[in-house]
Scaffold this motif. Structure first.
Motif, PDB file in Angstrom:
ATOM      1  N   ASP A  30       0.861  -1.184   0.000  1.00  0.00           N
ATOM      2  CA  ASP A  30       0.000   0.000   0.000  1.00  0.00           C
ATOM      3  C   ASP A  30       0.898   1.234   0.000  1.00  0.00           C
ATOM      4  O   ASP A  30       2.033   1.189   0.499  1.00  0.00           O
ATOM      5  N   ILE A  31       0.370   2.328  -0.565  1.00  0.00           N
ATOM      6  CA  ILE A  31       1.229   3.491  -0.815  1.00  0.00           C
ATOM      7  C   ILE A  31       0.683   4.761  -0.159  1.00  0.00           C
ATOM      8  O   ILE A  31      -0.481   5.128  -0.356  1.00  0.00           O
ATOM      9  N   ALA A  32       1.542   5.441   0.623  1.00  0.00           N
ATOM     10  CA  ALA A  32       1.246   6.787   1.123  1.00  0.00           C
ATOM     11  C   ALA A  32       2.210   7.724   0.399  1.00  0.00           C
ATOM     12  O   ALA A  32       3.420   7.692   0.644  1.00  0.00           O
ATOM     13  N   LEU A  33       1.663   8.518  -0.515  1.00  0.00           N
ATOM     14  CA  LEU A  33       2.496   9.355  -1.389  1.00  0.00           C
ATOM     15  C   LEU A  33       2.531  10.782  -0.833  1.00  0.00           C
ATOM     16  O   LEU A  33       1.493  11.414  -0.683  1.00  0.00           O
ATOM     17  N   LEU A  34       3.724  11.270  -0.544  1.00  0.00           N
ATOM     18  CA  LEU A  34       3.865  12.634  -0.016  1.00  0.00           C
ATOM     19  C   LEU A  34       4.472  13.541  -1.072  1.00  0.00           C
ATOM     20  O   LEU A  34       5.420  13.147  -1.751  1.00  0.00           O
ATOM     21  N   ASP A  35       3.963  14.757  -1.161  1.00  0.00           N
ATOM     22  CA  ASP A  35       4.619  15.729  -2.032  1.00  0.00           C
ATOM     23  C   ASP A  35       4.218  17.130  -1.586  1.00  0.00           C
ATOM     24  O   ASP A  35       3.170  17.321  -0.978  1.00  0.00           O
ATOM     25  N   CYS A  61       2.597  17.667   1.819  1.00  0.00           N
ATOM     26  CA  CYS A  61       3.496  17.886   2.962  1.00  0.00           C
ATOM     27  C   CYS A  61       4.847  18.404   2.482  1.00  0.00           C
ATOM     28  O   CYS A  61       5.400  17.921   1.502  1.00  0.00           O
ATOM     29  N   ASN A  62       5.352  19.406   3.200  1.00  0.00           N
ATOM     30  CA  ASN A  62       6.717  19.889   2.964  1.00  0.00           C
ATOM     31  C   ASN A  62       7.640  19.129   3.914  1.00  0.00           C
ATOM     32  O   ASN A  62       7.582  19.331   5.130  1.00  0.00           O
ATOM     33  N   VAL A  63       8.506  18.282   3.372  1.00  0.00           N
ATOM     34  CA  VAL A  63       9.333  17.440   4.248  1.00  0.00           C
ATOM     35  C   VAL A  63      10.292  18.253   5.117  1.00  0.00           C
ATOM     36  O   VAL A  63      10.774  17.762   6.137  1.00  0.00           O
ATOM     37  N   ALA A  64      10.569  19.488   4.711  1.00  0.00           N
ATOM     38  CA  ALA A  64      11.498  20.317   5.486  1.00  0.00           C
ATOM     39  C   ALA A  64      10.866  20.845   6.773  1.00  0.00           C
ATOM     40  O   ALA A  64      11.573  21.372   7.636  1.00  0.00           O
ATOM     41  N   ASP A  65       9.549  20.712   6.900  1.00  0.00           N
ATOM     42  CA  ASP A  65       8.820  21.273   8.046  1.00  0.00           C
ATOM     43  C   ASP A  65       8.613  20.192   9.115  1.00  0.00           C
ATOM     44  O   ASP A  65       7.854  19.236   8.911  1.00  0.00           O
ATOM     45  N   PHE A  66       9.283  20.357  10.238  1.00  0.00           N
ATOM     46  CA  PHE A  66       9.275  19.326  11.298  1.00  0.00           C
ATOM     47  C   PHE A  66       7.854  19.015  11.770  1.00  0.00           C
ATOM     48  O   PHE A  66       7.460  17.843  11.868  1.00  0.00           O
ATOM     49  N   ILE A 110      19.744  22.102   1.938  1.00  0.00           N
ATOM     50  CA  ILE A 110      20.006  21.285   3.137  1.00  0.00           C
ATOM     51  C   ILE A 110      18.681  20.972   3.847  1.00  0.00           C
ATOM     52  O   ILE A 110      18.456  19.849   4.324  1.00  0.00           O
ATOM     53  N   SER A 111      17.784  21.955   3.902  1.00  0.00           N
ATOM     54  CA  SER A 111      16.512  21.761   4.625  1.00  0.00           C
ATOM     55  C   SER A 111      15.658  20.667   4.010  1.00  0.00           C
ATOM     56  O   SER A 111      15.080  19.846   4.715  1.00  0.00           O
ATOM     57  N   VAL A 112      15.555  20.667   2.684  1.00  0.00           N
ATOM     58  CA  VAL A 112      14.709  19.663   2.023  1.00  0.00           C
ATOM     59  C   VAL A 112      15.433  18.317   1.967  1.00  0.00           C
ATOM     60  O   VAL A 112      14.911  17.283   2.415  1.00  0.00           O
ATOM     61  N   ASN A 113      16.645  18.315   1.420  1.00  0.00           N
ATOM     62  CA  ASN A 113      17.312  17.039   1.106  1.00  0.00           C
ATOM     63  C   ASN A 113      17.810  16.296   2.347  1.00  0.00           C
ATOM     64  O   ASN A 113      17.749  15.068   2.401  1.00  0.00           O
ATOM     65  N   LEU A 114      18.306  17.036   3.336  1.00  0.00           N
ATOM     66  CA  LEU A 114      18.903  16.369   4.501  1.00  0.00           C
ATOM     67  C   LEU A 114      17.989  16.420   5.725  1.00  0.00           C
ATOM     68  O   LEU A 114      17.634  15.383   6.286  1.00  0.00           O
ATOM     69  N   LYS A 115      17.550  17.644   6.089  1.00  0.00           N
ATOM     70  CA  LYS A 115      16.683  17.730   7.277  1.00  0.00           C
ATOM     71  C   LYS A 115      15.349  17.030   7.001  1.00  0.00           C
ATOM     72  O   LYS A 115      14.760  16.418   7.909  1.00  0.00           O
ATOM     73  N   GLY A 116      14.883  17.092   5.747  1.00  0.00           N
ATOM     74  CA  GLY A 116      13.628  16.412   5.400  1.00  0.00           C
ATOM     75  C   GLY A 116      13.706  14.922   5.703  1.00  0.00           C
ATOM     76  O   GLY A 116      12.767  14.330   6.241  1.00  0.00           O
ATOM     77  N   ALA A 117      14.833  14.316   5.377  1.00  0.00           N
ATOM     78  CA  ALA A 117      15.006  12.874   5.642  1.00  0.00           C
ATOM     79  C   ALA A 117      15.058  12.613   7.145  1.00  0.00           C
ATOM     80  O   ALA A 117      14.449  11.666   7.649  1.00  0.00           O
TER      81      ALA A 117
END
Ligand code: NAP
Length: 243
Positions: A30-35, A61-66, A110-117
């Motif tokens: 099953d898939i939960a797709l975030l973008d 969702c913005n992955v950079a936002d905690f 850095i916020s999206v690629n690293l902090k997002g993860a």
């Protein structure tokens, strides 16, 4: 093969993320797709996943936002009981030579690629421990392994993902949670649309003689989430570029 699992894929509306979503759905997840946006393209990916007979839902969702990532992961946990796979794929570029690169360009990447993860792993870890299983794949880049002129921010974020991957692999190994990275080379997506063998010498040097496709990366992601005894590795999928 992945039936009974739910996979969260970030940046899944297009490119590599969309291909991974479809591949994991075809394998039964099953898939939960975030973008962050792209709901029209996301709807197409959701429909394609559903054709495999799985449940698929889109979450903006913005992955950079905690706090946003925390709320979305909590919601996904309620919507799907069995979250065991996380693909940290969302990524951006803001290229420029260091002499020209400003603070905003550096911080954004850095916020999206690293902090997002980091955000996604931190919030999902609770679900993985509850479900006694986790398979995390971080999409790094050959730029993070070799460096790339004009991409100080991007290369640093992707090298940071390698350190994050190995640390998470060690911290969660005893909980049956694996964490691996894929380092794609030159893959034909919107992100690389302006790069050609003519204007980029690296693209002309790929031993396998062609750019990769999003499906090439999706195959590697499926392999890693299906491999319970592989953790802490960085798998180059680059047509031999890094040899
Ligand atoms: P892409 O076509 O640009 O797709 C990236 C996706 O991430 C888009 O759907 C984008 O949404 C989404 N996104 C961007 N910022 C986000 C945020 N803050 N929160 C949530 N989603 C966000 O890129 P791609 O080529 O498929 O690349 C996917 C991953 O592979 C990236 O991490 C990239 O660095 C890595 N990679 C790519 C290559 C390559 O050659 N293409 C090589 C090495 C590594 P919007 O469309 O709304 O912006």
């Amino acid at each position: 093969m992945l039936k009974g699992n739910t996979a969260i894929i970030t940046g899944g509306s297009r490119g590599i993320g969309a291909a991974i979503a479809k591949k994991l759905a075809a394998a039964g997840a099953d898939i939960a797709l975030l973008d962050i946006g792209n709901s029209e393209q996301a709807a197409e990916v959701i429909a394609a996943c559903e054709e495999s007979g799985v449940t698929a839902k889109f979450y903006e969702c913005n992955v950079a936002d905690f706090n946003q990532t925390k709320a979305v992961v909590t919601q996904i946990g309620k919507d799907f009981g069995n979250v065991t796979i996380l693909i940290n794929n969302a990524g951006i570029t803001r290229d420029g030579l260091i002499m020209m690169m400003n603070e905003e360009q550096f911080d954004a990447v850095i916020s999206v690629n690293l902090k997002g993860a980091f955000n996604m792993i931190k919030h999902c870890s609770r679900l993985f421990i509850k479900n006694k299983c986790g398979r995390i794949v971080n999409i790094s880049s050959v730029s993070g392994l070799s460096g790339n002129a004009g991409q100080a921010n991007y290369s640093a974020s992707k090298a940071g993902l390698v350190g994050l991957t190995k640390t998470v692999a060690r911290e969660f190994a005893s909980k049956n949670v694996t964490c691996n990275a894929i380092a794609p080379g030159f893959i034909a997506t919107d992100m690389t649309a302006e790069i050609t063998a003519e204007n980029n010498p690296l693209a002309a040097q790929i031993p396998l003689g062609r750019p990769g496709t999003p499906e090439d990366i999706a195959g590697a992601a499926e392999f890693l989430v299906s491999s319970p005894y592989i953790t802490g590795v960085v798998l180059r999928v680059d047509g031999g570029l890094g040899m």
